[in-house]
Structures are given as C-alpha cells and as structure tokens.
Enzyme design. Structure first.
Site, PDB file in Angstrom:
ATOM      1  N   ARG A  52       4.360  83.865  -7.388  1.00 33.47           N
ATOM      2  CA  ARG A  52       4.151  85.290  -7.113  1.00 33.47           C
ATOM      3  C   ARG A  52       4.017  86.082  -8.420  1.00 33.47           C
ATOM      4  NH1 ARG A  52       9.769  85.986  -3.918  1.00 33.47           N
ATOM      5  NH2 ARG A  52      11.166  85.105  -5.479  1.00 33.47           N
ATOM      6  N   GLU A  63       7.323  92.460  -6.469  1.00 30.08           N
ATOM      7  CA  GLU A  63       6.527  91.233  -6.458  1.00 30.08           C
ATOM      8  C   GLU A  63       5.425  91.289  -5.408  1.00 30.08           C
ATOM      9  OE1 GLU A  63      10.235  88.275  -7.576  1.00 30.08           O
ATOM     10  OE2 GLU A  63      10.002  89.003  -5.539  1.00 30.08           O
ATOM     11  N   ASP A 168      33.004  87.976   0.194  1.00 35.32           N
ATOM     12  CA  ASP A 168      32.194  88.935  -0.571  1.00 35.32           C
ATOM     13  C   ASP A 168      33.161  89.673  -1.497  1.00 35.32           C
ATOM     14  OD1 ASP A 168      29.217  90.514   0.134  1.00 35.32           O
ATOM     15  OD2 ASP A 168      30.666  91.533  -1.176  1.00 35.32           O
ATOM     16  N   VAL A 231      20.477  81.039  -2.174  1.00 37.56           N
ATOM     17  CA  VAL A 231      19.418  81.983  -1.787  1.00 37.56           C
ATOM     18  C   VAL A 231      19.322  83.172  -2.751  1.00 37.56           C
ATOM     19  CG1 VAL A 231      18.641  83.519   0.089  1.00 37.56           C
ATOM     20  CG2 VAL A 231      19.730  81.349   0.645  1.00 37.56           C
ATOM     21  N   GLY A 232      20.442  83.559  -3.345  1.00 39.29           N
ATOM     22  CA  GLY A 232      20.496  84.827  -4.093  1.00 39.29           C
ATOM     23  C   GLY A 232      19.857  84.764  -5.479  1.00 39.29           C
ATOM     24  N   ASP A 234      16.943  84.371  -7.542  1.00 37.22           N
ATOM     25  CA  ASP A 234      15.510  84.312  -7.227  1.00 37.22           C
ATOM     26  C   ASP A 234      14.673  85.064  -8.239  1.00 37.22           C
ATOM     27  OD1 ASP A 234      16.318  86.840  -6.567  1.00 37.22           O
ATOM     28  OD2 ASP A 234      15.538  86.843  -4.537  1.00 37.22           O
TER      29      ASP A 234
HETATM   30  P1  NAD Z   1      22.653  92.902  -0.414  1.00 33.14           P
HETATM   31  O1  NAD Z   1      22.736  93.741  -1.652  1.00 33.14           O
HETATM   32  O2  NAD Z   1      22.487  93.558   0.904  1.00 33.14           O
HETATM   33  O3  NAD Z   1      23.959  91.975  -0.325  1.00 33.14           O
HETATM   34  C1  NAD Z   1      24.454  91.265  -1.399  1.00 33.14           C
HETATM   35  C2  NAD Z   1      25.961  91.083  -1.219  1.00 33.14           C
HETATM   36  O4  NAD Z   1      26.432  90.225  -2.274  1.00 33.14           O
HETATM   37  C3  NAD Z   1      26.744  92.383  -1.321  1.00 33.14           C
HETATM   38  O5  NAD Z   1      27.547  92.552  -0.157  1.00 33.14           O
HETATM   39  C4  NAD Z   1      27.584  92.225  -2.571  1.00 33.14           C
HETATM   40  O6  NAD Z   1      28.853  92.850  -2.488  1.00 33.14           O
HETATM   41  C5  NAD Z   1      27.718  90.702  -2.637  1.00 33.14           C
HETATM   42  N1  NAD Z   1      28.043  90.186  -3.969  1.00 33.14           N
HETATM   43  C6  NAD Z   1      27.514  90.556  -5.168  1.00 33.14           C
HETATM   44  N2  NAD Z   1      28.082  89.840  -6.144  1.00 33.14           N
HETATM   45  C7  NAD Z   1      28.958  89.002  -5.561  1.00 33.14           C
HETATM   46  C8  NAD Z   1      29.856  88.009  -6.060  1.00 33.14           C
HETATM   47  N3  NAD Z   1      29.967  87.773  -7.366  1.00 33.14           N
HETATM   48  N4  NAD Z   1      30.620  87.317  -5.178  1.00 33.14           N
HETATM   49  C9  NAD Z   1      30.544  87.586  -3.851  1.00 33.14           C
HETATM   50  N5  NAD Z   1      29.720  88.520  -3.314  1.00 33.14           N
HETATM   51  C10 NAD Z   1      28.943  89.222  -4.170  1.00 33.14           C
HETATM   52  O7  NAD Z   1      21.465  91.862  -0.689  1.00 33.14           O
HETATM   53  P2  NAD Z   1      20.684  90.970   0.370  1.00 33.14           P
HETATM   54  O8  NAD Z   1      19.498  91.673   0.896  1.00 33.14           O
HETATM   55  O9  NAD Z   1      21.649  90.358   1.337  1.00 33.14           O
HETATM   56  O10 NAD Z   1      20.153  89.838  -0.605  1.00 33.14           O
HETATM   57  C11 NAD Z   1      21.046  88.923  -1.199  1.00 33.14           C
HETATM   58  C12 NAD Z   1      20.331  88.146  -2.280  1.00 33.14           C
HETATM   59  O11 NAD Z   1      19.341  87.306  -1.688  1.00 33.14           O
HETATM   60  C13 NAD Z   1      19.578  89.029  -3.265  1.00 33.14           C
HETATM   61  O12 NAD Z   1      19.835  88.537  -4.565  1.00 33.14           O
HETATM   62  C14 NAD Z   1      18.122  88.875  -2.905  1.00 33.14           C
HETATM   63  O13 NAD Z   1      17.278  89.045  -4.007  1.00 33.14           O
HETATM   64  C15 NAD Z   1      18.124  87.439  -2.402  1.00 33.14           C
HETATM   65  N6  NAD Z   1      17.033  87.111  -1.479  1.00 33.14           N
HETATM   66  C16 NAD Z   1      16.459  85.894  -1.621  1.00 33.14           C
HETATM   67  C17 NAD Z   1      15.447  85.523  -0.743  1.00 33.14           C
HETATM   68  C18 NAD Z   1      14.851  84.162  -0.861  1.00 33.14           C
HETATM   69  O14 NAD Z   1      13.823  83.886  -0.230  1.00 33.14           O
HETATM   70  N7  NAD Z   1      15.439  83.270  -1.599  1.00 33.14           N
HETATM   71  C19 NAD Z   1      15.016  86.401   0.267  1.00 33.14           C
HETATM   72  C20 NAD Z   1      15.655  87.631   0.416  1.00 33.14           C
HETATM   73  C21 NAD Z   1      16.678  87.970  -0.473  1.00 33.14           C
END
Ligand code: NAD
Length: 348
Positions: A52, A63, A168, A231-232, A234
């Site tokens: 992307r 993106e 969390d 997942v996170g 990325d």
């Molecule tokens: P969000 O901000 O709604 O939720 C993230 C959560 O993580 C929050 O509740 C936060 O308090 C918690 N958090 C942050 N740091 C933490 C830690 N050290 N320990 C425990 N919890 C912690 O975000 P979201 O929409 O749920 O997205 C989550 C992640 O997934 C993002 O990084 C996003 O970029 C990624 N994502 C990846 C894909 C993929 O295809 N791989 C798709 C969508 C989102």
C-alpha cells in the site's frame, strides 16, 4: 444494467452498513466474509499486487490500498492515528470503491470503517484455522478497542473460541468490550496484566494501538504451542512483540513486500524466512506442523482482503436493497459534450 443508469454509483452509508450487519448477524457476516477472502486467496496469482501507498506524519498514517483481479478494481482509503481517541475520534477510519475494469466506471462507494474491522477479524480467524492448536477454546485479547469485539466474534464463529481473557491499559476499555460481548455466550475474564491474560490461553491476539515499538508480549510470556495473532503492529516503527518471540515462531504473513516494512518482521533481517498465507490456504505449504510449534500471524491488512470485502458487500447490499444511488459521475447525453451539459443546466 439499465443503460439509463450507466452513471449510477451505489453508496453504502454507515447507517445502511449497520442495518445490513444486523440483518445478517455479525457472526454469519464474518463467516461469509472469511469464505470470500479464502476464495480470493486461492486465486492469489490473478491479482495485481502492490504494497500500500502510505503517507506518514508524526501522529499517524494515511494509506491507499489498490488491487484488481482483471475484472474488478478496488481501493481503500484508510488512516491509523492512535492519538485520535484522546479527542473522541477513532484510531482507524476507512472508505473504499469497487469499480468495473472494462469501463473504468466505479460501481460502489462505501463506508469501510466497520468493513475493515470485519475483514481484519475474518482474515485473522481464517489464518488461525490453519495455525492455532487444534481444539483451542481460550484466547487472550490484549487491546480492547474498536477492533476487539470483531476479533472475538470471528474466532468464535470460525474456531469455536468461547473463553476470552481481556487486558487493556485502560480498564474501562476491557469493561466495555466484556459488556458488548455479554450476549454472545463467551466466558470472559478481565485481567490486570498481560501476564495474567495469557495464562492458559492457546491463542493470543494483540490488537493495541501505539505509534511505537511496544513490547506488549515478551518472550517469557509465550509458551510452546501458542498461536499469536498480532494485529496492532502495522506501520514502520509500530510493533507489539519482542523480537525474541519472532525468532522462535513460524511466521505467516499476507504479502511479504508490505509486511517486511510494516509488520512485526520489520524487526528481523530482510531475508528471515516467512510463509505467505495464501500458500497455506491453498494447501501447498502446511499450517501448524506440531503441538509445540509457536505460530504467528503477522497481520498488517492487505488490499485483496478489502477487495473480497467489497465484493461481498456489493452482493449483500444489492440483494437487500441497502444502498443509495449517488450522482457521482457526470453523464452528458453526448458523451463528448461535457461543456454543453453545463450550458443546458444553465438554460434550464
Ligand atoms: P483503538 O485505539 O480503538 O484501540 C486500541 C486499544 O489498545 C485501546 O483500548 C488502548 O487503550 C489499548 N492499548 C494501547 N496500548 C496498550 C498496551 N500497551 N497494552 C494494552 N492495551 C493497550 O484501536 P483499534 O481500532 O482497535 O485498532 C487497534 C490496532 O489495530 C491499531 O494499531 C490499528 O492500526 C491496528 N489495525 C490493524 C489492522 C490489520 O489489518 N492488521 C486493521 C485494523 C486495525
């Protein structure tokens, strides 16, 4: 198609997307979507593939994710801004387009914030079906934000996961997640630490948001036989796992040229062996090989998953009439007389 409607683009709003999901049921939608993604991954070689195009800024990334199978073209616009939640915005929002390759005309414009959560969860569960230990029932879910319930429900629908261990850094997020999932039949424990959450879990999903090389999981937390669904992490400089875990794990990725830059494996040398998910799905490479193997799906999200999601949505929205018609494409009576159309509008 009705020739008078050549210029009509269908639009699925957030409201209609929610109606559609409630009509289908979230678990059924996740299962159907996984089937679409699986079918498209089986014909992986038919698709245009490109990492992307990312525009980075200090607080996030925007993106564009394009692909085509030669008949349909799709792209998604998506952002990732972890600090957005501080002022009431979401970390991830998205919209996308499905178009006809033959004419180049767009067919569908849709919200994709909800659709992204669905396709991400469906892809994770699809990967886990090949990688997680057989009979797994318990998943640790670290990060209980916007994506979390979708992940939980996909693992329930596709793998039968019925015990969740939530953690969390924001306890309110875990409480909300547990409350939202109340009626779906999970046994849920809210855990005070990551160490506590991973206890007894056969699958660990990390879905946190922080634009940093975080260490959500350290090596000592990961026992033999675990499947990690990461997942996170990325984006360049945005990861969740200690690199020692990566060196012990069998790693499966979506599209290596993108994941080597964006995924957990950005922490490894560029020639570290990884397996492509489509090969596992088509059966040319085995998924889990032993009970003690540590498997890792290093998810970053790839354009073909969005293509599958758009293809699925186009069918469902049409079947249920859950779309509007958008006046998006200029359509002069004489296709060459675009300016004349303006003059006629003035005269009218
Ligand atoms: P969000 O901000 O709604 O939720 C993230 C959560 O993580 C929050 O509740 C936060 O308090 C918690 N958090 C942050 N740091 C933490 C830690 N050290 N320990 C425990 N919890 C912690 O975000 P979201 O929409 O749920 O997205 C989550 C992640 O997934 C993002 O990084 C996003 O970029 C990624 N994502 C990846 C894909 C993929 O295809 N791989 C798709 C969508 C989102």
């Amino acid at each position: 198609m009705d020739p008078r409607k050549l210029n009509v683009v269908r639009f699925v709003s957030v409201d209609r997307m929610m109606k559609l999901l409630l009509a289908i049921g979230v678990e059924r939608a996740l299962t159907d979507l996984a089937t679409c993604i699986e079918a498209d991954f089986r014909r992986w070689e038919q698709f245009d593939k490109t990492a992307r195009v990312a525009s980075h800024s200090p607080d996030g990334v925007i993106e564009l994710m394009p692909t085509s199978d030669g008949s349909r073209y799709a792209f998604k616009y998506v952002n990732g801004h972890p600090r957005n939640i501080r002022d009431g915005r979401q970390t991830v929002t998205a919209f996308g387009v499905l178009a006809d390759v033959e004419t180049g005309y767009p067919l569908l414009l849709t919200e994709m914030t909800i659709l992204t959560a669905l396709r991400t969860a469906a892809t994770s569960a699809l990967a886990a079906r090949h990688l997680a230990p057989r009979g797994a029932r318990t998943m640790a879910l670290i990060g209980n934000g916007a994506q979390s319930e979708f992940q939980a429900l996909a693992f329930k629908a596709l793998l039968g996961i019925d015990r969740l261990r939530l953690h969390d850094i924001d306890p309110q997020a875990s409480r909300r997640c547990a409350r939202n999932l109340e009626r779906f039949g999970f046994e849920i424990a809210i855990c005070p630490s990551v160490d506590a959450a991973v206890l007894g879990a056969e699958i660990v999903t990390t879905v946190t948001a922080d634009k940093t090389n975080a260490t959500i999981l350290t090596d000592n937390m990961v026992g033999a036989g675990i499947h990690i669904n990461a997942v996170g992490g990325d984006c360049p400089g945005k990861t969740e796992l200690h690199p020692d875990i990566l060196r012990r794990a069998s790693i499966v990725v979506e599209y290596p040229p993108q994941t080597r830059v964006e995924g957990e494996i950005q922490q490894l040398p560029p020639d570290h062996p990884v397996t492509e998910l489509w090969r596992v799905i088509e059966g040319s490479v085995p998924g889990r090989r032993s009970d003690r193997e540590i498997t890792l799906f290093d998810s970053v999200g790839f354009a073909i998953e969005d293509f599958s999601a758009l293809r699925w949505l186009a069918g469902e929205a049409a079947r249920r009439g859950l779309y509007e018609e958008l006046d998006l494409l200029a359509d002069p009576d004489d296709p060459r007389d675009l300016f004349g159309m303006l003059l006629r509008a003035e005269a009218a």
